[in-house]
Design an enzyme around this catalytic site. Structure first.
Site, PDB file in Angstrom:
ATOM      1  N   ARG A 134      47.354  41.805  40.186  1.00  0.00           N
ATOM      2  CA  ARG A 134      46.163  43.040  40.770  1.00  0.00           C
ATOM      3  C   ARG A 134      44.768  41.266  41.266  1.00  0.00           C
ATOM      4  O   ARG A 134      44.299  41.654  42.215  1.00  0.00           O
ATOM      5  CB  ARG A 134      45.425  43.505  39.525  1.00  0.00           C
ATOM      6  N   ARG A 215      48.417  46.962  27.904  1.00  0.00           N
ATOM      7  CA  ARG A 215      48.667  45.771  29.801  1.00  0.00           C
ATOM      8  C   ARG A 215      47.880  45.101  28.959  1.00  0.00           C
ATOM      9  O   ARG A 215      47.107  44.492  28.808  1.00  0.00           O
ATOM     10  CB  ARG A 215      48.514  46.839  30.564  1.00  0.00           C
ATOM     11  N   ASP A 339      41.791  57.306  43.796  1.00  0.00           N
ATOM     12  CA  ASP A 339      41.873  58.021  42.219  1.00  0.00           C
ATOM     13  C   ASP A 339      40.738  59.327  42.219  1.00  0.00           C
ATOM     14  O   ASP A 339      40.981  60.324  41.645  1.00  0.00           O
ATOM     15  CB  ASP A 339      41.321  56.626  41.604  1.00  0.00           C
ATOM     16  N   ALA A 352      47.908  53.063  44.150  1.00  0.00           N
ATOM     17  CA  ALA A 352      47.398  51.850  45.145  1.00  0.00           C
ATOM     18  C   ALA A 352      48.108  52.004  46.637  1.00  0.00           C
ATOM     19  O   ALA A 352      47.099  52.314  47.789  1.00  0.00           O
ATOM     20  CB  ALA A 352      47.403  50.687  44.496  1.00  0.00           C
TER      21      ALA A 352
END
Length: 493
Positions: A134, A215, A339, A352
């Protein structure tokens, strides 16, 4: 570009340089500088609109692990060659494998479904793989924004959205009391967007999915120093990157090893420690404790998690907002994107991607709306073109969740390929920009006639007829042991 790169771009259908369309006179204010907001900024600028970008953070947020981008979103890169080549150089071409928690291999390694051999013929543009860091992806977007001269106003917090239909503008009130206005205001500020107070029909309450996601991402050296990790994966930095899912018993883990970064995630039943924050403040020992509460994992996977350096782990609560059909304010001057319009669970591998598709569609609709007077109806047309498709995409997250958490092991024993993450063709084969050009007039007429002109959607599963649904309904179907794939009308493959 060098001669070699020019030849490569021509062969693959990539623009040799960024080509901006004539100016439209439409002023667009984008609130939120995440991937969706930046994609919207780039595409709106390319389509000739005047763009401003605000973000509440004091600067770029350099956290996050891996992110999946499907081919339909990668189509955007073809218009941004320098950014596209940077992204392509940094992405991870992973082989995906699937394991039981005990370490028994079920299937793989194999490419993601959209890169199966039969799907590659005739594909043009930049290559599509299934793993991006990312931070690297976000940095490429920020660099491209800077190249075209756009400035992001960091540390600018929106307190309220508003619109003035008489003046034909929308706007925001900032926390310091200042007001900002534009022809179109884009709320790209996430699931807790302040635009929910002005966009009618937006569910006021976010629902907890009952799941949370630990994560982490960290330099590969930390992982490779552990002897159990070495023994299990025998991975060297110049090896092809690997991505594995460890599945079953109401939870699942994923892990990836690449030449420079190790990633892992563990989706589990929500507990009180989960929150919506990218602050990496979780002790890896907490993750191990939760894993051992749910099931018994292979020691090597636990070793990988223990090898994670301090300050690398987040525990993200997975919240969801039921699909809502209206993404624009009553006057059409404030419009939701990403979102803010449609929350996705990570199991979709699609959140995404759909935000970037939103960006391409909105920018094109505003261009075809011709000027500031037509911008509001153009924003409504964007909403109509996108809602049913995105609602189907949100449903895919629950289908993948069922595959990984409520696995039909008898079916998988007969056909191990059934364990693969679902990346359906109706998602990855779509061209959002071309679709907006093709369907805008129909969508626009649908809007201005209050639905008298029918809009025929072809960007959804073939044969599907939209029906409203909620997360609670879907979770009850899973709990009852119903196969979500079999319940869907039309061809979802």
């Amino acid at each position: 570009m060098t001669k070699e790169r020019l030849e490569d771009a021509a062969a693959r259908g990539i623009d040799a340089q960024v080509m901006r369309h004539p100016e439209t006179g439409i002023r667009v204010l984008i609130c939120g500088a995440g991937l969706g907001g930046l994609a919207c900024a780039l595409e709106c600028w390319r389509k000739g609109h005047t763009v401003e970008v605000l973000d509440r953070s004091v600067g770029p947020v350099w956290t996050g692990d891996n992110i999946q981008i499907q081919p339909s979103a990668v189509l955007m890169w073809r218009h941004w060659p320098e950014m596209g080549y940077e992204i392509e150089a940094n992405q991870y071409d992973v082989g995906m494998s699937y394991y039981r928690h005990s370490g028994e291999r079920i299937y793989g390694p194999a490419p993601p479904m959209f890169n199966d051999t039969e799907h590659l013929a005739g594909r043009r543009g930049f290559s599509s793989v299934n793993a991006h860091a990312r931070i690297k992806l976000y940095r490429a977007f920020l660099r491209q924004v800077a190249r075209i001269g756009l400035q992001i106003e960091w540390g600018t917090k929106v307190a309220e959205y508003w619109e003035d239909t008489a003046q034909g503008v929308g706007g925001v009130v900032l926390e310091d009391g200042r007001k900002r206005a534009a022809d179109i205001v884009v709320a790209a500020d996430g699931v807790r967007t302040k635009s929910s107070t002005i966009v009618s029909g937006t569910p006021k309450e976010l629902q907890r999915s009952g799941k949370a996601l630990y994560r982490a991402a960290f330099p590969i050296e930390h992982a490779l120093r552990d002897p159990l990790v070495q023994e299990m994966w025998k991975f060297k930095k110049d090896d092809k990157p690997i991505w594995q899912f460890w599945i079953g018993n109401g939870c699942h883990a994923s892990m990836a090893l690449t030449h420079d970064v190790a990633f892992w995630g563990f989706m589990h039943t929500h507990d009180a420690t989960a929150h919506e924050s990218w602050v990496p403040d979780v002790d890896p020992a907490e993750v191990i404790a939760i894993m051992e509460r749910d099931t018994t994992f292979h020691p090597a996977l636990e070793a990988l998690i223990r090898a994670t350096p301090a300050g690398s782990v987040v525990n993200w609560q997975l919240v969801f907002r039921d699909p809502h059909e209206t993404w624009t304010s009553p006057g059409g001057r404030v419009v939701q994107l990403g979102d803010a319009a449609h929350a996705f669970l990570p199991t979709s591998g699609n959140g995404a991607t759909q935000a970037i598709e939103d960006a391409m569609t909105l920018a094109t609709c505003l261009q075809l709306g011709r000027d500031s007077r037509g911008a509001a109806d153009a924003a409504r047309a964007y909403n109509r073109l996108r809602f049913q498709r995105v609602s189907c995409g949100q449903k895919m997250a629950f289908i993948n969740l069922q595959v990984k958490h409520n696995t039909d092991w008898d079916a998988v024993a007969r056909d191990p390929a059934l364990i693969r993450s679902r990346y359906p063709k109706w998602v990855w084969s779509h061209d959002a920009e071309a679709y907006a050009y093709e369907k805008f007039h129909e969508a626009f007429q649908h809007v201005v006639t209050n639905g008298e002109v029918e809009l025929h959607h072809t960007n959804i599963p073939r044969g599907y007829k939209h029906k409203p649904w909620t997360m609670a309904e879907v979770m009850e179907q899973i709990k009852a042991g119903k196969n979500l794939t079999e319940l869907q009308e039309g061809d979802w493959s």
